[in-house]
Design a protein around this motif. Structure first.
Motif, PDB file in Angstrom:
ATOM      1  N   ARG A 103      -2.234  -1.535   8.078  1.00  0.00           N
ATOM      2  CA  ARG A 103      -0.841  -1.359   7.654  1.00  0.00           C
ATOM      3  C   ARG A 103       0.132  -1.669   8.788  1.00  0.00           C
TER       4      ARG A 103
ATOM      5  N   ASN B   5       0.237  -5.359   9.653  1.00  0.00           N
ATOM      6  CA  ASN B   5       1.031  -6.066   8.649  1.00  0.00           C
ATOM      7  C   ASN B   5       2.519  -5.864   8.913  1.00  0.00           C
TER       8      ASN B   5
ATOM      9  N   ARG C 147       0.404  -5.277  -0.636  1.00  0.00           N
ATOM     10  CA  ARG C 147       0.965  -5.633   0.670  1.00  0.00           C
ATOM     11  C   ARG C 147       0.705  -7.095   1.034  1.00  0.00           C
TER      12      ARG C 147
END
Length: 263
Positions: A67, A70, A115
């Motif tokens: 996460r 990203n 995502r």
């Protein structure tokens, strides 16, 4: 009162991390970060837990680091999940490790799709158990159209074997007279590596305080910056990841030049 103070502290920490992320993104962010995820066993031993508990906790860290990678705008995150040497471990531990990709991907695949993360794998795919292959293949297919962060798992991967297989492939081309010996150069070797379609890592992070490469991407790491972090993988969080990138951005990458390139 205590609960309110804890909430305030958490909010301040998140704000601080958010500011650091924005600062990092304003500079040159490494395109490809590779991580040797080390320390799961020691994390469990310190808590008098079985080694598999450490591996399970490490799986949660994979989500957190994916996460934040990203969010930082990193293009490729390669995680050393299982080496060709790891088959020497106890069968019970291997069996558990082979189930983790299925558990991780079945739990977090919707989030990865949301995502825009693309799942890939390098390593000897055919030698993996069927249930492991099915889980990985499902995630690869489900995210194949995504064009954001590439989450690249090195699974049943060993760099020396990769190089040996590359040499065999090129030698076969030479024997079949499809190429001449003079055609063989660095670019040809790179074109036959498992990472041929990826940029070489800009930064390698190894957790747990160990200072070695453990047969990981030996060719690809020729000019990579190294960061050996004295934190066990299950404890490696977003703050640690941002810190590693901040340190990377302070370095001068020389690539064999005298002056080098300041990031």
């Amino acid at each position: 009162m205590l609960e309110k103070l804890l909430r305030k502290k958490t909010a301040e920490t998140e704000t601080s991390l958010s500011d650091r992320v924005q600062s990092v993104k304003s500079k040159q962010v490494p395109s490809h970060v590779a991580i040797i995820m080390d320390g799961n066993g020691r994390w469990a031993r310190q808590r008098s837990l079985p080694r598999i508990a450490g591996h399970h906790e490490g799986m949660k860290t994979v989500r957190k680091i994916t996460r934040i990678a990203n969010d930082l705008g990193i293009k490729v995150l390669t995680l050393y999940a299982f080496s060709t040497e790891n088959w020497k471990r106890p069968k019970m531990e291997i069996d558990f490790l082979m189930k983790l990709p299925g558990e991780f991907l079945s739990t977090y695949l919707p989030e990865l799709i949301e995502r825009n993360v693309k799942v890939e794998m390098i390593g000897n795919y055919d030698a993996l158990p069927e249930h492991t292959k099915e889980s990985i293949q499902k995630a690869v297919e489900a995210t194949s159209r995504n064009d954001g962060l590439i989450l690249n798992f090195a699974m049943n991967y060993g760099s020396r074997l990769e190089i040996v297989n590359t040499v065999k492939e090129i030698a076969k081309l030479a024997v079949e007279k499809k190429i001449s010996i003079e055609d063989i150069d660095e670019s040809m070797i790179e074109a036959h590596l498992m990472t041929a379609h990826l940029p070489e890592p800009d930064l390698l992070i190894r957790t747990s305080g160990e200072v070695r490469l453990s047969n990981f991407m030996l060719w690809q790491l020729a000019y990579t910056e190294f960061s050996f972090v004295d934190v066990l993988w299950p404890d490696f969080d977003e703050d640690c990841m941002v810190g590693a990138i901040e340190e990377f951005q302070m370095r001068s990458r020389r690539f064999g030049n005298v002056e080098g390139e300041k990031l």
